[in-house]
Write an enzyme that holds these catalytic residues in place. Sequence first.
Site, PDB file in Angstrom:
ATOM      1  N   LYS A 150      -4.031  10.895   5.486  1.00  0.00           N
ATOM      2  CA  LYS A 150      -3.756  10.060   6.889  1.00  0.00           C
ATOM      3  C   LYS A 150      -2.742  11.003   7.683  1.00  0.00           C
ATOM      4  CE  LYS A 150      -4.018   6.790   3.207  1.00  0.00           C
ATOM      5  NZ  LYS A 150      -5.445   6.415   3.280  1.00  0.00           N
ATOM      6  N   ASP A 196      17.026  11.151  -7.223  1.00  0.00           N
ATOM      7  CA  ASP A 196      18.323  11.645  -7.071  1.00  0.00           C
ATOM      8  C   ASP A 196      18.907  11.380  -5.644  1.00  0.00           C
ATOM      9  OD1 ASP A 196      18.582  12.055  -9.852  1.00  0.00           O
ATOM     10  OD2 ASP A 196      18.841  13.990  -9.916  1.00  0.00           O
ATOM     11  N   LYS A 213       3.287   4.587  -1.132  1.00  0.00           N
ATOM     12  CA  LYS A 213       3.460   5.528  -1.980  1.00  0.00           C
ATOM     13  C   LYS A 213       4.916   6.263  -1.966  1.00  0.00           C
ATOM     14  CE  LYS A 213      -1.214   5.703  -0.720  1.00  0.00           C
ATOM     15  NZ  LYS A 213      -1.502   4.085  -0.857  1.00  0.00           N
ATOM     16  N   ASP A 251       0.175  17.661  19.950  1.00  0.00           N
ATOM     17  CA  ASP A 251       0.450  19.095  20.637  1.00  0.00           C
ATOM     18  C   ASP A 251       1.167  20.305  19.495  1.00  0.00           C
ATOM     19  OD1 ASP A 251      -0.119  17.741  22.900  1.00  0.00           O
ATOM     20  OD2 ASP A 251       1.897  17.471  23.638  1.00  0.00           O
ATOM     21  N   HIS A 300      -9.135  11.331   2.064  1.00  0.00           N
ATOM     22  CA  HIS A 300      -8.114  10.168   1.908  1.00  0.00           C
ATOM     23  C   HIS A 300      -6.664  10.626   2.862  1.00  0.00           C
ATOM     24  CE1 HIS A 300      -5.738   7.175  -0.481  1.00  0.00           C
ATOM     25  NE2 HIS A 300      -6.563   6.427   0.236  1.00  0.00           N
ATOM     26  N   HIS A 303       0.856  -1.240  -0.039  1.00  0.00           N
ATOM     27  CA  HIS A 303      -0.007   0.086  -0.138  1.00  0.00           C
ATOM     28  C   HIS A 303       1.022   1.339  -0.049  1.00  0.00           C
ATOM     29  CE1 HIS A 303      -3.127   2.733   2.051  1.00  0.00           C
ATOM     30  NE2 HIS A 303      -3.622   2.110   0.984  1.00  0.00           N
TER      31      HIS A 303
END
Length: 477
Positions: free
Chosen positions: A397, A226, A221, A402, A395, A219
């Site tokens: 996350k 470089d 991404k 604090d 979507h 899952h």
Amino acid sequence: MILVLIHFLFLAAFTVRVLWRDDLAPTSRLAWFIVLMVLPYFGVVAYLLFGEINLGRTIHKRHKEVFAKIHEVGERSLGNCHSNLDDDVEVQYRVPFRAAASVDGFKTTVGNRAELMPDAATARSRLIEDIDSAKTHVHVLYYIWLNDTTGTNVAHALMRAAKRGVKCRAMADGLGSRAMIKSSLWKEMAAAGVKVEVALSFKHLLRTILFSRVDLRNHRKITVIDNRVTYCGSQNCADPEFRVKPKFAPWIDIMARFEGPVVAQNHLLFASDWMLNGQEELLQDLPLDAAPLPGGFAAQVFGDGPTERRGATPQLFSVLMGTAQRELVISTPYFVPDPTVLNALLAAAARGVEVTIVFPKRNDSWIVAAVSRSNYRRMLKTGIKIHEFKGGLLHAKTLTVDGAVTLIGSTNMDVRSFDLNYENDILLRDDQFTKSIRERQQAYIAESEQVTLEDVLAWSPMRRFWNNIVATMSPVL
């Protein structure tokens, strides 16, 4: 009579199998008992397909070998960038950084910078600009890669880079990107010199069904250019209109562009996936030179998956929640918490921390929506504020503590991310970047409607009954 005997022997065999496993939580074991007893034949098939988190001995052995090399190279390349935490992270926030390092071995680094992308379009245009300016390497990994405008533009940018001599590697998940992998565009990339690989391929489907499970997915991404820039967040290689599920669009994602030693850590995480799935010895080909950037902050990559320690991600989330002194703000599209995380949330609110969670109002999974809402009453009674985003499928996350600590990446607060998926996140300590994440979280809240305890108490008995029935099965979802 013989058929009845076979029936009971069949169920007894799978019941013994569930009892034999000491890696199952009691709630999961009970849920499987219910499934097997209520829907015996369906339950047996479901257990064969989804019952056990196991990629097989060969993969686990290979994973240990790969990460032994990853850690050796990481120490050699990043030793001068590691933090002892005492000088870079306040004492009350150090435990989550140590907890994350205990899972994948990536230690806290110093001298990192990050820029929060204002929207999905900017994130992709900046990424393509970075690919077009690449000189040595471009490495990408996506769970969902569609051959829509975004997916096609990224593919063409990789092909342009490969044709001018840049080493390009592209990996996509075998399920989430199945259409892309079968497309002419994928073949075109390979023909142009882009090395392509499939994560968790279905090449040996029968073996997967018999000895593993089909829904263990990558899952992640990850984009590394470089060894200078990496992108981290929730955005797949797809348009916000998300053509595979257009009625829930737009997908509202969050992406950040990082520089500094944390880039090399993400590079090593990509290398681990590439080597685990494709067998190519990649480490000798990676430019992993890293130096702290002046004025940068403390950060580290957190990579988890079914070959890592069980329960590591919910433990990290719980530790983060436990460090909160004043405020805890979370956005997540999928909320199927295990008891560890749910109790940590409730405990934070009970001791006076202002806890706010933002969910999408319309979820693309009706099962997840029901399970999420089955927890609303308990959370609201403890003082947790719940908001439901109305402007599309939220979507993003994110988790902030604090206004000081941020966790951003691919991990949802559900059992799939906790146990079944390979995920990647970045944990960091920085006031300025966390402030930008908080402002984005506040923007989500501004486009949401608050759910109150009175709202939940007004739900019909049938709605509450349904949510709780579905939630009973949440340990095996």
